[in-house]
Design an enzyme around this catalytic site. Structure first.
Site, PDB file in Angstrom:
ATOM      1  N   LEU A  58       0.844  -1.175   0.000  1.00 41.36           N
ATOM      2  CA  LEU A  58       0.000   0.000   0.000  1.00 41.36           C
ATOM      3  C   LEU A  58       0.889   1.238   0.000  1.00 41.36           C
ATOM      4  O   LEU A  58       2.086   1.164   0.286  1.00 41.36           O
ATOM      5  CB  LEU A  58      -0.916  -0.001   1.219  1.00 41.36           C
ATOM      6  CG  LEU A  58      -1.927  -1.149   1.293  1.00 41.36           C
ATOM      7  CD1 LEU A  58      -2.653  -1.137   2.629  1.00 41.36           C
ATOM      8  CD2 LEU A  58      -2.924  -1.077   0.140  1.00 41.36           C
ATOM      9  N   SER A  59       0.300   2.390  -0.271  1.00 44.38           N
ATOM     10  CA  SER A  59       1.122   3.600  -0.289  1.00 44.38           C
ATOM     11  C   SER A  59       1.759   3.847   1.076  1.00 44.38           C
ATOM     12  O   SER A  59       2.899   4.305   1.156  1.00 44.38           O
ATOM     13  CB  SER A  59       0.301   4.807  -0.736  1.00 44.38           C
ATOM     14  OG  SER A  59      -0.862   4.958   0.041  1.00 44.38           O
ATOM     15  N   GLU A  60       1.028   3.550   2.167  1.00 44.72           N
ATOM     16  CA  GLU A  60       1.604   3.644   3.514  1.00 44.72           C
ATOM     17  C   GLU A  60       1.030   2.564   4.427  1.00 44.72           C
ATOM     18  O   GLU A  60      -0.117   2.139   4.268  1.00 44.72           O
ATOM     19  CB  GLU A  60       1.364   5.008   4.160  1.00 44.72           C
ATOM     20  CG  GLU A  60       2.257   6.119   3.662  1.00 44.72           C
ATOM     21  CD  GLU A  60       1.589   7.008   2.643  1.00 44.72           C
ATOM     22  OE1 GLU A  60       2.264   7.876   2.063  1.00 44.72           O
ATOM     23  OE2 GLU A  60       0.370   6.822   2.404  1.00 44.72           O
ATOM     24  N   THR A  61       1.858   2.169   5.383  1.00 44.28           N
ATOM     25  CA  THR A  61       1.482   1.282   6.485  1.00 44.28           C
ATOM     26  C   THR A  61       1.946   1.949   7.768  1.00 44.28           C
ATOM     27  O   THR A  61       3.054   2.494   7.814  1.00 44.28           O
ATOM     28  CB  THR A  61       2.145  -0.097   6.338  1.00 44.28           C
ATOM     29  OG1 THR A  61       1.688  -0.720   5.134  1.00 44.28           O
ATOM     30  CG2 THR A  61       1.825  -0.997   7.523  1.00 44.28           C
ATOM     31  N   HIS A  90      -3.115  10.856   4.967  1.00 45.90           N
ATOM     32  CA  HIS A  90      -4.099   9.784   5.128  1.00 45.90           C
ATOM     33  C   HIS A  90      -3.664   8.779   6.195  1.00 45.90           C
ATOM     34  O   HIS A  90      -4.520   8.252   6.923  1.00 45.90           O
ATOM     35  CB  HIS A  90      -4.444   9.151   3.763  1.00 45.90           C
ATOM     36  CG  HIS A  90      -3.863   7.820   3.464  1.00 45.90           C
ATOM     37  ND1 HIS A  90      -2.618   7.665   2.918  1.00 45.90           N
ATOM     38  CD2 HIS A  90      -4.378   6.569   3.600  1.00 45.90           C
ATOM     39  CE1 HIS A  90      -2.382   6.370   2.742  1.00 45.90           C
ATOM     40  NE2 HIS A  90      -3.434   5.687   3.134  1.00 45.90           N
TER      41      HIS A  90
END
Length: 290
Positions: A58-61, A90
């Site tokens: 994902l774009s961030e974790t 986000h």
């Protein structure tokens, strides 16, 4: 054919952590930016966090930890598949949602997040949360060479680019204000720019004031498009509201080019602070094993 789960699947143990996947800034179900959140992450190593963030793709974790100051309610570390960020939008809203959902007790109207960029104020909204935009680390006009590079990389004529400004609050954003939402959607993915945001006005009378796109380098160095981007929208709102090019409160749309329907609220309060908000909804919850 029946497939059996591993014997330890779902069983609590030393390596089992609470986990949530949160839909952030979504205009409808499964239409925002997905965030993976690992709770109870206090004894995970940097290598474990990075490996898991790479695996989620994902774009961030994010990883939730006890705060190191009494001023904060929790601490978060934010990882992309390729590295750690001091701040991102986000992940801030999604992490707050996950922390609040498991906390229990009466609803809290104001929450403070600790991250590498400092303390971030968050407030509850009707359908999610909003964060106070952190100060810009770099601002002001981009130089002529960068402006020309951006025009070339986007495949657009320089006449559609109204202005290019640094709006960096951690990830390194530079933002280009284009003449219209259509120009934003017509732009091609750049190859060699810094993390780049595009913003262009929608025609008057619709629900959204601006269309937004965001591009950043992925694990291989190639530029990727982010679905919906809180940090970029925060920097853009500070620029556009501060310069009188946007109203005190507006909605931005993001995600069209990647088949999503993101909605971001930007608002300046009476104290002059910019708040960036959107819907937050848990789509997956359970355990993850390390």
């Amino acid at each position: 054919m029946t497939t059996s789960l591993p014997a330890d699947a779902g069983q609590p143990g030393r390596d089992a952590r609470r986990f949530a996947q949160v839909d952030v800034f979504a205009g409808g179900a499964h239409s925002g930016n997905a965030l993976a959140v690992v709770l109870d992450a206090q004894d995970l190593t940097d290598e474990q966090m990075q490996r898991f963030a790479r695996w989620t793709n994902l774009s961030e974790t994010t990883f939730l930890l006890p705060p190191t100051t009494a001023q904060a309610d929790y601490r978060v570390r934010i990882f992309t598949p390729s590295g750690e960020l001091p701040f991102a939008g986000h992940p801030t809203l999604g992490s707050c949602h996950a922390w609040d959902s498991q906390r229990g007790g009466p609803a809290r109207e104001h929450i403070v997040q600790e991250c590498a960029a400092g303390l971030i104020s968050i407030r509850r909204t009707d359908n999610g949360f909003a964060f106070a935009a952190p100060p810009l680390l770099r601002e002001g006009p981009a130089d002529t060479d960068l402006r020309q590079l951006i025009a070339t990389e986007l495949g657009l004529g320089s006449e559609v680019i109204r202005d290019v400004r640094w709006v960096d609050n951690g990830p390194g954003w530079v933002a280009a204000l284009l003449d219209s939402a259509d120009s934003v959607l017509a732009a091609r993915t750049p190859a060699t720019t810094p993390p780049l945001g595009l913003v262009g006005p929608h025609p008057p009378g619709g629900p959204y004031a601006f269309e937004v796109r965001a591009f950043f380098p992925g694990p291989t160095g190639a530029m990727l498009e982010d679905p919906v981007t809180g940090s970029l929208n925060a920097g853009v709102a500070q620029w556009l509201i501060g310069s009188g090019q946007a109203p005190e409160h507006y909605l931005a749309h993001q995600g069209t080019a990647v088949g999503l329907d993101g909605c971001v609220s930007a608002q300046r309060d009476t104290d002059g602070r910019i708040w960036i908000g959107g819907a937050t909804t848990t789509r997956i919850h359970g355990q993850v094993h390390f």
